[in-house]
Motif scaffolding. Sequence first.
Motif, PDB file in Angstrom:
ATOM      1  N   ILE A 191      37.829  36.277  26.637  1.00 15.10           N
ATOM      2  CA  ILE A 191      38.424  37.529  27.062  1.00 15.10           C
ATOM      3  C   ILE A 191      39.278  37.528  28.439  1.00 15.10           C
ATOM      4  N   THR A 192      40.481  38.042  28.098  1.00 19.53           N
ATOM      5  CA  THR A 192      41.343  37.999  29.436  1.00 19.53           C
ATOM      6  C   THR A 192      40.780  39.000  30.206  1.00 19.53           C
ATOM      7  N   THR A 193      40.542  38.744  31.552  1.00 18.42           N
ATOM      8  CA  THR A 193      39.640  39.644  32.514  1.00 18.42           C
ATOM      9  C   THR A 193      40.750  39.810  33.735  1.00 18.42           C
ATOM     10  N   ARG A 194      40.505  40.941  34.602  1.00 15.16           N
ATOM     11  CA  ARG A 194      41.335  40.885  35.775  1.00 15.16           C
ATOM     12  C   ARG A 194      40.682  41.838  36.631  1.00 15.16           C
ATOM     13  N   ALA A 195      40.531  41.657  38.041  1.00 13.11           N
ATOM     14  CA  ALA A 195      39.770  42.247  39.087  1.00 13.11           C
ATOM     15  C   ALA A 195      40.088  43.721  39.043  1.00 13.11           C
ATOM     16  N   VAL A 196      41.319  44.139  39.104  1.00 14.60           N
ATOM     17  CA  VAL A 196      41.626  45.406  39.086  1.00 14.60           C
ATOM     18  C   VAL A 196      42.612  45.936  38.123  1.00 14.60           C
ATOM     19  N   MET A 197      42.752  47.255  37.755  1.00 18.81           N
ATOM     20  CA  MET A 197      43.455  47.679  36.761  1.00 18.81           C
ATOM     21  C   MET A 197      44.875  47.466  36.888  1.00 18.81           C
ATOM     22  N   ALA A 198      45.459  47.552  38.132  1.00 17.07           N
ATOM     23  CA  ALA A 198      46.938  46.965  38.365  1.00 17.07           C
ATOM     24  C   ALA A 198      47.212  45.747  37.970  1.00 17.07           C
ATOM     25  N   ASP A 199      46.342  44.523  38.133  1.00 19.18           N
ATOM     26  CA  ASP A 199      46.787  43.305  37.545  1.00 19.18           C
ATOM     27  C   ASP A 199      46.599  43.364  36.298  1.00 19.18           C
ATOM     28  N   GLY A 200      45.694  44.030  35.519  1.00 25.18           N
ATOM     29  CA  GLY A 200      45.612  44.196  34.161  1.00 25.18           C
ATOM     30  C   GLY A 200      47.046  44.881  33.427  1.00 25.18           C
ATOM     31  N   ILE A 201      47.547  45.901  34.227  1.00 30.87           N
ATOM     32  CA  ILE A 201      48.721  46.468  33.519  1.00 30.87           C
ATOM     33  C   ILE A 201      49.784  45.594  33.730  1.00 30.87           C
ATOM     34  N   LYS A 202      49.770  44.901  34.821  1.00 32.42           N
ATOM     35  CA  LYS A 202      51.181  43.716  35.114  1.00 32.42           C
ATOM     36  C   LYS A 202      50.896  42.957  34.071  1.00 32.42           C
ATOM     37  N   LEU A 203      49.866  42.233  33.956  1.00 37.12           N
ATOM     38  CA  LEU A 203      49.854  41.287  32.630  1.00 37.12           C
ATOM     39  C   LEU A 203      50.026  41.736  31.428  1.00 37.12           C
ATOM     40  N   ALA A 204      49.654  42.992  31.086  1.00 39.37           N
ATOM     41  CA  ALA A 204      49.946  43.667  29.806  1.00 39.37           C
ATOM     42  C   ALA A 204      51.109  43.891  29.445  1.00 39.37           C
TER      43      ALA A 204
END
Length: 287
Positions: free
Chosen positions: A261-274
Amino acid sequence: MDNLASKKTNTVLKQLKDSLTGNWIEYIHRKSLIKKGLFSENEINSLCDKIVTAFLKFIEYEGDVALKSIELNNVKKILSDYSKITVSKGLGQVEVSNFIFSLKNIIFDELNKIDCDDNTSLYKETVRISEVLDKMGLFTFDLYVKEREEIILRQQQDMLELSTPVIQVWEGILAIPLIGTLDSKRTQMIMEKLLEMIVSTSSKVAIIDITGIPTVDTLVANHLLKTASATRLLGAELIITGISPVIAQTMIHLGVDLSGITTRAVMADGIKLAMELAGFKVVRLVK
């Protein structure tokens, strides 16, 4: 039981219906059995009239005071409507019962005015009427409890749905910010709502942010893994963000494998990756 005495009592009480209702309304106001402002005067008058009507109908059926006969369906409806009203008005359990039981005082006053052949008949009639009102009160109380439980369950369901919002943050990108405690039921709802939104919006990426989740157990972790697998089956990618150090250590200790599963520490990084996975390029504009 003296049937003749019972029929006489029933007839007299039916003739005194308006008087019983009026005296009961006056007694309710005098004893402050209902908090001011909860009911209008018309509502109180209507309630009292209907319940007295139900009582007079009820006492006609000797040997069948369990509210099960077809003839008493109207009585059941009156008491059921009363229970629903009391719940919606926020009355407590004691208030609901006392309202019905207070009718005893009014009826007993009238019974004492009836000419009986002997004290035994009067006593039997008093006991009979008391039992009828007790059963009405208990039946009403039972309906009140069931109605309140149904409202609580509906509210819990509504709160559960509100606590699992699926947000479309961009074209083809969904996000679910979670706060509070995650259990199996809530995690299952999250998966169902997310998969429905992925299909309805044709999204390619979904983000589950668990920053506000204090702990995750094995069952919840497995649900997250299943959600990721189900998301891939629909042609989308799942990103989990906000995994705290405590939750990370717990998952390692439990042997939960999130390597797929792809994980990121904070939601901001998750949105950028998304955004990147969805085919968008994030560029900082320099003024």
